[in-house]
Design a protein around this motif. Structure first.
Motif, PDB file in Angstrom:
ATOM      1  N   GLU A 103     -10.567   0.638   0.966  1.00 49.52           N
ATOM      2  CA  GLU A 103     -10.746   1.038  -0.436  1.00 49.52           C
ATOM      3  C   GLU A 103      -9.433   0.997  -1.214  1.00 49.52           C
ATOM      4  OE1 GLU A 103     -12.684   4.841  -0.279  1.00 49.52           O
ATOM      5  OE2 GLU A 103     -14.480   3.963   0.623  1.00 49.52           O
ATOM      6  N   GLN A 104      -8.355   1.459  -0.605  1.00 48.26           N
ATOM      7  CA  GLN A 104      -7.089   1.499  -1.327  1.00 48.26           C
ATOM      8  C   GLN A 104      -6.478   0.105  -1.496  1.00 48.26           C
ATOM      9  OE1 GLN A 104      -6.138   4.263  -2.999  1.00 48.26           O
ATOM     10  NE2 GLN A 104      -8.130   4.905  -2.236  1.00 48.26           N
ATOM     11  N   LYS A 132       1.367   7.203   1.094  1.00 44.87           N
ATOM     12  CA  LYS A 132       0.412   8.308   1.228  1.00 44.87           C
ATOM     13  C   LYS A 132      -0.924   7.819   1.787  1.00 44.87           C
ATOM     14  CE  LYS A 132      -1.198   8.199  -3.549  1.00 44.87           C
ATOM     15  NZ  LYS A 132      -2.630   8.284  -3.616  1.00 44.87           N
ATOM     16  N   ASP A 133      -1.297   6.594   1.454  1.00 42.90           N
ATOM     17  CA  ASP A 133      -2.548   6.043   1.969  1.00 42.90           C
ATOM     18  C   ASP A 133      -2.420   5.651   3.443  1.00 42.90           C
ATOM     19  OD1 ASP A 133      -4.057   6.293  -0.449  1.00 42.90           O
ATOM     20  OD2 ASP A 133      -2.899   4.619  -1.241  1.00 42.90           O
ATOM     21  N   SER A 154      -2.546   8.942   5.319  1.00 41.69           N
ATOM     22  CA  SER A 154      -3.930   9.439   5.392  1.00 41.69           C
ATOM     23  C   SER A 154      -4.702   8.725   6.491  1.00 41.69           C
ATOM     24  CB  SER A 154      -4.651   9.245   4.055  1.00 41.69           C
ATOM     25  OG  SER A 154      -4.125  10.087   3.076  1.00 41.69           O
ATOM     26  N   GLN A 195     -10.493   4.281   4.194  1.00 41.28           N
ATOM     27  CA  GLN A 195      -9.304   4.602   3.381  1.00 41.28           C
ATOM     28  C   GLN A 195      -8.488   3.340   3.121  1.00 41.28           C
ATOM     29  OE1 GLN A 195      -8.114   7.409   2.001  1.00 41.28           O
ATOM     30  NE2 GLN A 195      -6.043   6.771   1.529  1.00 41.28           N
ATOM     31  N   LEU A 196      -8.209   2.609   4.182  1.00 46.38           N
ATOM     32  CA  LEU A 196      -7.390   1.405   4.030  1.00 46.38           C
ATOM     33  C   LEU A 196      -8.091   0.352   3.177  1.00 46.38           C
ATOM     34  CD1 LEU A 196      -5.982   1.151   7.646  1.00 46.38           C
ATOM     35  CD2 LEU A 196      -4.743   1.829   5.588  1.00 46.38           C
ATOM     36  N   GLU A 235      -8.613  -1.274  -4.299  1.00 48.70           N
ATOM     37  CA  GLU A 235      -8.391  -0.558  -5.558  1.00 48.70           C
ATOM     38  C   GLU A 235      -7.086  -0.973  -6.226  1.00 48.70           C
ATOM     39  OE1 GLU A 235      -8.497   3.502  -7.884  1.00 48.70           O
ATOM     40  OE2 GLU A 235      -9.910   2.973  -6.336  1.00 48.70           O
ATOM     41  N   PHE A 236      -6.037  -1.143  -5.431  1.00 48.07           N
ATOM     42  CA  PHE A 236      -4.733  -1.520  -5.969  1.00 48.07           C
ATOM     43  C   PHE A 236      -4.535  -3.036  -6.013  1.00 48.07           C
ATOM     44  CE2 PHE A 236      -3.777   2.843  -4.419  1.00 48.07           C
ATOM     45  CZ  PHE A 236      -3.401   3.397  -5.626  1.00 48.07           C
ATOM     46  N   LEU A 261       0.849  -1.194   0.000  1.00 51.83           N
ATOM     47  CA  LEU A 261       0.000   0.000   0.000  1.00 51.83           C
ATOM     48  C   LEU A 261       0.887   1.248   0.000  1.00 51.83           C
ATOM     49  CD1 LEU A 261      -3.016   0.805   0.170  1.00 51.83           C
ATOM     50  CD2 LEU A 261      -2.720   0.974   2.635  1.00 51.83           C
TER      51      LEU A 261
END
Length: 88
Positions: free
Chosen positions: A49-50, A26-27, A30, A46-47, A53-54, A23
């Protein structure tokens, strides 16, 4: 207050586990800031979703940490269960 401290500890543990993944920093930052500013739900979202997403592979322990935070926040499982497909 006890619940808040327990949630904060759980989120910090989750963030610690997330640091072991690919990850982006920057995530991570955040999520840490959301916790610091009293926004635990935003940190968890945030965690989750990222990571998804990745398509970042995660451990079963990281998923368990996500689930624990979700339970502590009364978050419906459908907001994070899809991370199971990323367990390596």
């Amino acid at each position: 207050m006890f619940g808040y401290r327990k949630l904060n500890r759980a989120l910090k543990e989750l963030i610690s586990k997330a640091k072991e993944t690919a990850l982006p920093q920057k995530d991570i930052t955040s999520a840490e800031e959301f916790v610091e500013y009293g926004e635990p739900l935003l940190a968890l979202e945030q965690l989750v979703e990222q990571l998804f997403e990745f398509s970042i592979p995660i451990s079963a322990e990281l998923y368990d940490a996500v689930e624990q935070c979700g339970i502590l926040m009364d978050m419906p499982a459908d907001k994070y269960f899809y991370l199971k497909e990323l367990i390596k």
